[in-house]
Design an enzyme around this catalytic site. Structure first.
Site, short mmCIF file in Angstrom:
data_model
loop_
_atom_site.label_atom_id
_atom_site.label_comp_id
_atom_site.label_asym_id
_atom_site.label_seq_id
_atom_site.Cartn_x
_atom_site.Cartn_y
_atom_site.Cartn_z
N GLY A 32 0.83 -1.20 0.00
CA GLY A 32 0.00 0.00 0.00
C GLY A 32 0.86 1.24 0.00
O GLY A 32 2.08 1.19 0.17
N GLY A 34 0.80 5.42 1.44
CA GLY A 34 0.14 6.40 2.27
C GLY A 34 0.74 7.77 2.11
O GLY A 34 1.48 8.05 1.16
N PHE A 36 3.02 9.30 3.87
CA PHE A 36 4.44 9.47 4.16
C PHE A 36 5.35 8.52 3.40
O PHE A 36 6.57 8.68 3.42
CB PHE A 36 4.69 9.32 5.66
CG PHE A 36 3.82 10.21 6.48
CD1 PHE A 36 3.77 11.58 6.23
CD2 PHE A 36 3.03 9.71 7.48
CE1 PHE A 36 2.97 12.41 6.98
CE2 PHE A 36 2.22 10.54 8.24
CZ PHE A 36 2.19 11.89 7.99
N ARG A 38 5.64 4.32 1.27
CA ARG A 38 5.04 3.07 0.83
C ARG A 38 5.30 1.95 1.83
O ARG A 38 6.22 2.03 2.63
CB ARG A 38 5.62 2.67 -0.55
CG ARG A 38 5.24 3.62 -1.66
CD ARG A 38 5.83 3.19 -2.98
NE ARG A 38 5.37 4.01 -4.08
CZ ARG A 38 5.73 3.85 -5.34
NH1 ARG A 38 6.58 2.88 -5.67
NH2 ARG A 38 5.25 4.64 -6.29
N LYS A 54 7.28 -0.31 6.47
CA LYS A 54 6.85 1.03 6.08
C LYS A 54 8.10 1.82 5.70
O LYS A 54 8.98 2.04 6.54
CB LYS A 54 6.10 1.71 7.21
CG LYS A 54 5.51 3.06 6.83
CD LYS A 54 4.69 3.67 7.97
CE LYS A 54 3.38 2.95 8.15
NZ LYS A 54 2.49 3.67 9.11
N ASP A 148 -7.59 8.48 14.73
CA ASP A 148 -7.64 8.32 13.27
C ASP A 148 -8.26 6.96 12.93
O ASP A 148 -7.73 6.19 12.14
CB ASP A 148 -6.23 8.43 12.68
CG ASP A 148 -6.26 8.63 11.16
OD1 ASP A 148 -7.32 9.05 10.64
OD2 ASP A 148 -5.24 8.36 10.50
#
Length: 303
Positions: A32, A34, A36, A38, A54, A148
């Site tokens: 995925g 995001g 900030f 991958r 991440k 969140d």
């Protein structure tokens, strides 16, 4: 705080090395992307262990608030231990990137499931919501609120257990008398409008549509969770004791095909055992196609 450096954002190599420990990881498929960076599946070369890495370019850490949020996520996830919260196994950096080694949740997120399915059944929502509320109760017990909560941050493991991820915005618990909302059922967000002012009015007046197929218990829980007054919303403990979660059928597990198709449920456990062989063979029925939406939405959660 992690150090930051300016400049172009280089791509991570095929192999990632933790210079501190000498451990080598092989980068695999993209899981995925995001705000900030991958997230990739990576394999520790010597042991074959799988992780989710991440990968955050150092250049992005220089942006206002980014470095602090990443450091916050690293610090929190390194000390939290719960079966329904994504675990951080370690972190390291090289000249171009920061790497957070996280527990691998190979089935994607609940956002992926809803995109493929359109909506979830009530037994599935009970199955996931019980786990999520357990994780949230653990966070609150440590004086933290997530801040969140959305489907893309609810991740599924290989065995179809759900875990809460992305603690970068987590903060200290709300003062006494307040309650933070949780949402979880129809295939779209509870509050939508074409203009932001109208969206805010609907939130304040608790105006949201409910599909006719929802049970009375589901409607009652939604009304509690979306109450305009925060103090009137249930805590995780209160939500776990709501009739929607305590009196309806809840499966003990879900088949992997539930990520893209509606699973078959039988209300009585003995009959479920009889059908388990068929179920494991992915005895599912196709889900109706999801309608596309182009409206302002409060979040990507279900309710």
């Amino acid at each position: 705080m992690f150090p930051a450096s300016a400049g172009a954002e280089p791509s991570p190599g095929r192999y990632l090395r933790d210079e501190g420990s000498g451990t080598l990881y092989k980068r695999g498929r993209l899981l995925g992307e995001g705000t900030f960076g991958r997230c990739y599946q990576v394999t520790e070369v010597t042991s074959g262990r799988l992780y989710a890495a991440k990968v955050i370019p150092r250049a992005r850490l220089a942006a206002a608030g980014t470095g602090h949020r990443v450091e916050r996520e690293r610090e929190l996830q390194s000390r939290l231990r719960h079966r329904h919260i994504v675990r951080l196994h370690g972190h390291f950096a090289d000249g171009g990137h920061l790497y957070l080694l996280l527990e691998l949740c190979s089935r994607g997120s609940l956002a992926d499931t809803v995109r493929a399915r359109g909506r979830l059944t009530e037994p599935e929502v009970r199955y996931y919501l019980r786990q999520l509320l357990s994780g949230l109760r653990y966070l609150h017990g440590h004086g933290l609120v997530h801040r969140d909560l959305k489907l893309s941050n609810f991740l599924l493991t290989e065995r179809m257990r759900v875990k809460i991820g992305d603690l970068g915005l987590a903060g200290r618990a709300a003062p006494p008398g307040r309650r933070w909302g949780y949402t979880a059922l129809t295939g779209h967000a509870p509050f939508e409008a074409r203009r932001r002012a109208e969206l805010y009015r609907r939130i304040r007046s608790a105006r949201y549509p409910l599909p006719p197929q929802l049970s009375p218990r589901a409607r009652a829980l939604i009304a509690r969770m979306l109450h305009p007054e925060p103090a009137a919303r249930p805590s995780p403990e209160a939500a776990l004791g709501h009739p929607f979660l305590t009196q309806g059928f809840t499966p003990r597990t879900l088949p992997p095909c539930a990520c893209h198709s509606v699973p078959i449920f039988v209300g009585q456990e003995p009959l479920r055992r009889i059908l388990r062989g068929i179920w494991r063979g992915c005895g599912c029925v196709p889900a109706p196609p999801q309608r596309t939406r182009a409206r302002i939405s409060t979040e990507e959660n279900l309710y």
